[in-house]
Motif scaffolding. Structure first.
Motif, PDB file in Angstrom:
ATOM      1  N   PRO A 197      51.746  80.488  21.003  1.00 59.27           N
ATOM      2  CA  PRO A 197      52.770  79.478  21.315  1.00 59.27           C
ATOM      3  C   PRO A 197      52.237  78.222  21.979  1.00 59.27           C
ATOM      4  N   ASP A 198      51.035  78.272  22.560  1.00 54.30           N
ATOM      5  CA  ASP A 198      50.506  77.080  23.232  1.00 54.30           C
ATOM      6  C   ASP A 198      49.489  76.359  22.364  1.00 54.30           C
ATOM      7  N   THR A 199      49.694  76.399  21.047  1.00 49.81           N
ATOM      8  CA  THR A 199      48.845  75.678  20.104  1.00 49.81           C
ATOM      9  C   THR A 199      49.722  74.786  19.241  1.00 49.81           C
ATOM     10  N   ALA A 200      49.072  73.893  18.510  1.00 48.99           N
ATOM     11  CA  ALA A 200      49.829  73.019  17.595  1.00 48.99           C
ATOM     12  C   ALA A 200      50.611  73.855  16.586  1.00 48.99           C
ATOM     13  N   GLY A 201      50.001  74.936  16.080  1.00 45.20           N
ATOM     14  CA  GLY A 201      50.701  75.805  15.140  1.00 45.20           C
ATOM     15  C   GLY A 201      51.927  76.449  15.744  1.00 45.20           C
ATOM     16  N   GLY A 202      51.871  76.767  17.046  1.00 44.58           N
ATOM     17  CA  GLY A 202      53.012  77.378  17.711  1.00 44.58           C
ATOM     18  C   GLY A 202      54.116  76.393  18.027  1.00 44.58           C
ATOM     19  N   LEU A 203      53.780  75.096  18.124  1.00 47.87           N
ATOM     20  CA  LEU A 203      54.771  74.079  18.472  1.00 47.87           C
ATOM     21  C   LEU A 203      55.384  73.390  17.252  1.00 47.87           C
ATOM     22  N   MET A 204      54.690  73.439  16.134  1.00 46.03           N
ATOM     23  CA  MET A 204      55.075  72.592  14.994  1.00 46.03           C
ATOM     24  C   MET A 204      56.338  73.089  14.301  1.00 46.03           C
ATOM     25  N   GLU A 206      46.024  69.262  24.274  1.00 42.34           N
ATOM     26  CA  GLU A 206      45.395  68.214  23.476  1.00 42.34           C
ATOM     27  C   GLU A 206      46.426  67.481  22.626  1.00 42.34           C
ATOM     28  N   VAL A 207      47.377  68.211  22.054  1.00 39.67           N
ATOM     29  CA  VAL A 207      48.434  67.573  21.263  1.00 39.67           C
ATOM     30  C   VAL A 207      49.229  66.613  22.134  1.00 39.67           C
ATOM     31  N   SER A 208      49.540  67.032  23.362  1.00 39.96           N
ATOM     32  CA  SER A 208      50.292  66.177  24.279  1.00 39.96           C
ATOM     33  C   SER A 208      49.527  64.898  24.584  1.00 39.96           C
ATOM     34  N   ARG A 209      48.227  65.026  24.794  1.00 41.76           N
ATOM     35  CA  ARG A 209      47.401  63.842  25.099  1.00 41.76           C
ATOM     36  C   ARG A 209      47.383  62.875  23.912  1.00 41.76           C
ATOM     37  N   ILE A 210      47.313  63.411  22.704  1.00 42.84           N
ATOM     38  CA  ILE A 210      47.280  62.559  21.517  1.00 42.84           C
ATOM     39  C   ILE A 210      48.592  61.794  21.372  1.00 42.84           C
ATOM     40  N   LEU A 211      49.710  62.481  21.518  1.00 44.17           N
ATOM     41  CA  LEU A 211      51.004  61.814  21.406  1.00 44.17           C
ATOM     42  C   LEU A 211      51.149  60.717  22.464  1.00 44.17           C
ATOM     43  N   ALA A 212      50.709  61.010  23.688  1.00 42.51           N
ATOM     44  CA  ALA A 212      50.836  60.033  24.768  1.00 42.51           C
ATOM     45  C   ALA A 212      49.867  58.866  24.579  1.00 42.51           C
ATOM     46  N   SER A 213      48.631  59.159  24.169  1.00 36.83           N
ATOM     47  CA  SER A 213      47.598  58.118  24.059  1.00 36.83           C
ATOM     48  C   SER A 213      47.930  57.088  22.988  1.00 36.83           C
ATOM     49  N   TYR A 214      48.533  57.549  21.881  1.00 34.46           N
ATOM     50  CA  TYR A 214      48.767  56.650  20.754  1.00 34.46           C
ATOM     51  C   TYR A 214      50.245  56.305  20.561  1.00 34.46           C
ATOM     52  N   ASP A 215      51.070  56.628  21.569  1.00 37.50           N
ATOM     53  CA  ASP A 215      52.507  56.297  21.534  1.00 37.50           C
ATOM     54  C   ASP A 215      53.165  56.807  20.251  1.00 37.50           C
ATOM     55  N   LEU A 216      52.916  58.069  19.930  1.00 27.97           N
ATOM     56  CA  LEU A 216      53.432  58.667  18.711  1.00 27.97           C
ATOM     57  C   LEU A 216      54.648  59.541  19.011  1.00 27.97           C
ATOM     58  N   VAL A 217      55.477  59.727  18.008  1.00 27.10           N
ATOM     59  CA  VAL A 217      56.572  60.695  18.134  1.00 27.10           C
ATOM     60  C   VAL A 217      56.308  61.944  17.311  1.00 27.10           C
ATOM     61  N   SER A 218      55.239  61.922  16.485  1.00 24.77           N
ATOM     62  CA  SER A 218      54.873  63.110  15.728  1.00 24.77           C
ATOM     63  C   SER A 218      53.412  63.019  15.321  1.00 24.77           C
ATOM     64  N   VAL A 219      52.799  64.167  15.087  1.00 24.86           N
ATOM     65  CA  VAL A 219      51.411  64.220  14.632  1.00 24.86           C
ATOM     66  C   VAL A 219      51.307  65.351  13.605  1.00 24.86           C
ATOM     67  N   PRO A 220      50.618  65.110  12.469  1.00 29.39           N
ATOM     68  CA  PRO A 220      50.515  66.149  11.441  1.00 29.39           C
ATOM     69  C   PRO A 220      49.554  67.263  11.852  1.00 29.39           C
ATOM     70  N   VAL A 221      49.829  68.462  11.346  1.00 31.04           N
ATOM     71  CA  VAL A 221      49.011  69.645  11.634  1.00 31.04           C
ATOM     72  C   VAL A 221      48.448  70.164  10.315  1.00 31.04           C
ATOM     73  N   VAL A 222      47.133  70.398  10.266  1.00 33.08           N
ATOM     74  CA  VAL A 222      46.488  70.852   9.033  1.00 33.08           C
ATOM     75  C   VAL A 222      45.742  72.159   9.277  1.00 33.08           C
ATOM     76  N   ASP A 223      45.451  72.866   8.170  1.00 36.50           N
ATOM     77  CA  ASP A 223      44.648  74.077   8.273  1.00 36.50           C
ATOM     78  C   ASP A 223      43.184  73.738   8.048  1.00 36.50           C
ATOM     79  N   GLU A 224      42.347  74.778   7.892  1.00 41.75           N
ATOM     80  CA  GLU A 224      40.906  74.538   7.758  1.00 41.75           C
ATOM     81  C   GLU A 224      40.550  73.814   6.464  1.00 41.75           C
ATOM     82  N   ASN A 225      41.452  73.814   5.487  1.00 39.51           N
ATOM     83  CA  ASN A 225      41.211  73.120   4.225  1.00 39.51           C
ATOM     84  C   ASN A 225      41.879  71.746   4.171  1.00 39.51           C
TER      85      ASN A 225
END
Length: 449
Positions: free
Chosen positions: A275-282, A366-385
């Motif tokens: 739950p404390d990962t991007a996959g758990g929040l997305m 880290e996701v929180s820092r990215i959203l705050a640093s770049y003034d974003l309201v969303s960020v895409p999540v990808v797998d290893e591919n």
């Protein structure tokens, strides 16, 4: 072509088709819910499918009404129709009712009901076709017919008749989901469960998403499995995953088996992430398009009424397929960027090259820092591919960062939530989310930062 105004009686017997032209069934009734100080809102249709079984077709699954037919998105729940509290069938229950004109000109009987699409895209009752009492002693005499707006009449109630479920729920109709959730939490537990039972699936799903998880579990525990699965189908996949994670393994699996396969698949995928990962929040339902999509087409997609504002702030551009996990993610195009270009501009030329996606195992911090640093309201999540599996939106992060009991704090005392000198890292590590289960049913404890 879709009509904007149609009479309910004329819809009875109309064929219902899926997007490729295959007939699903025929309309047998129209369902509405009453609203305080407003006309009833259409929530869907009762449709008879082969085998003379009747199912519920949500108005949200309808793309066109008119020309003697109804076109759907193709996603239809084939469980047997069961009328919920607060729902009123126009053909079976409204037609034949006696109403009184508010101007004092007498009474009339409802013979038909016109439903109309308002500027917000909602279908609602706008006009009634009424017949006044006959005048004269002739057995062949009939009262004359008139049209009247819903606001110009009042339904009669029998003396001593208790307030109906429809009238009770109408008092809550104008409330936003968060406000309705707070109103229910203020009720005694037995009354809260009673009212929750009477809400429509869609409305209850919206309310559960705004409630603390303990109350979510209590309400779900009082619902039959079929009804609980219907409600979970209406919830955002990430919220449904959070709720199922709180249930026993046996009930969670039972509900997943009863859910629509597409919805259950998304929830199972989310349950596999901590739950404390991007996959758990997305959330797994972003707006996904191809690079050939035009600005006009993308704007039409994010204009949908049922789309959350945070998801409508940007669209994801990928290679096919266009359902998570998609083909390779090409990037995102922001709403404001689209507004700066002509309608026929291709989105492939507007991709934000500076925004990098995050991996599904990226920490929530880290996701929180990215959203705050770049003034974003969303960020895409990808797998290893580098395939898109979802997006994390700002509301997902806020829900994670705030203390579990933030909903119970007095709105006049915000200082109790966070001190002014609290660091962002302290805020992040205060966020508490219960562990989810992985695909094997094992519980996943939240990892420490």
């Amino acid at each position: 072509m879709s009509a904007t105004r149609v009479f309910a009686a004329r819809l009875v017997g109309c064929a219902v088709f899926d997007p490729v032209g295959d007939r699903v069934g025929r309309v047998r009734d129209v369902l509405v819910v009453y609203r305080r100080n407003d006309s009833p809102r259409v929530v869907g249709f009762v449709v008879e499918v082969p085998g003379r079984r009747r199912i519920f077709l949500s108005i949200g699954r309808v793309t066109s009404i008119g020309s003697g037919q109804i076109i759907t998105t193709g996603l239809i729940n084939l469980r047997r129709f069961e009328q919920r509290g607060g729902e009123v069938r126009i053909i079976a229950e409204m037609l034949g009712r006696v109403v009184t004109f508010t101007d004092g000109s007498g009474q009339a009987t409802i013979e038909d009901v016109a439903i109309e699409q308002n500027p917000r895209g909602e279908w609602e009752v706008r006009e009634l076709f009424l017949r006044r009492p006959k005048v004269g002693a002739s057995p062949f005499a009939k009262g004359h017919t008139v049209f009247a707006a819903w606001a110009d009449v009042a339904e009669q109630s029998r003396k001593g008749e208790s307030q109906s479920a429809s009238q009770l729920l109408a008092t809550f109709e104008d409330l936003l989901p968060a406000d309705l959730a707070n109103a229910l939490l203020d009720l005694p537990e037995a009354r809260m469960l009673e009212v929750a039972e009477e809400l429509s699936d869609e409305r209850l799903a919206d309310v559960l998403e705004e409630m603390p998880e303990s109350e979510q579990v209590d309400i779900l525990a009082h619902l039959e499995d079929d009804r609980a699965a219907d409600v979970l189908d209406q919830m955002q996949p990430d919220d449904a995953a959070d709720l199922i994670a709180q249930l026993s393994e046996e009930r969670g699996e039972a509900l997943l088996d009863l859910m629509q396969p597409e919805e259950a698949e998304d929830v199972r995928m989310l349950l596999a992430y901590a739950p404390d990962t991007a996959g758990g929040l997305m959330t797994t339902e972003p707006v996904i398009v191809s690079s050939d999509t035009t600005v006009a087409e993308a704007l039409a997609l994010i204009r949908r009424q049922d789309l959350a504002p945070a998801l409508g702030a940007a669209v994801c551009v990928t290679l096919p397929p266009y359902e998570p996990p998609t083909g390779r993610l090409l990037g995102m195009v922001h709403f404001q960027q689209m507004l700066r270009y002509p309608p026929m501009e291709r989105l492939g030329t507007l991709i934000d090259q500076k925004l990098d996606p995050v991996r599904a195992d990226t920490s929530a911090a880290e996701v929180s820092r990215i959203l705050a640093s770049y003034d974003l309201v969303s960020v895409p999540v990808v797998d290893e591919n580098h395939r898109l599996v979802g997006v994390v939106t700002i509301d997902d992060v806020l829900d994670y960062l705030l203390p579990d009991d933030w909903r119970s704090h007095d709105e006049d005392e915000p200082a109790k939530l966070l001190r002014a000198d609290t660091s962002p890292l302290d805020i992040i590590t205060t966020g508490k989310k219960p562990g989810r289960r992985n695909t094997n049913g094992e519980h996943l404890a939240p990892t420490s930062h």
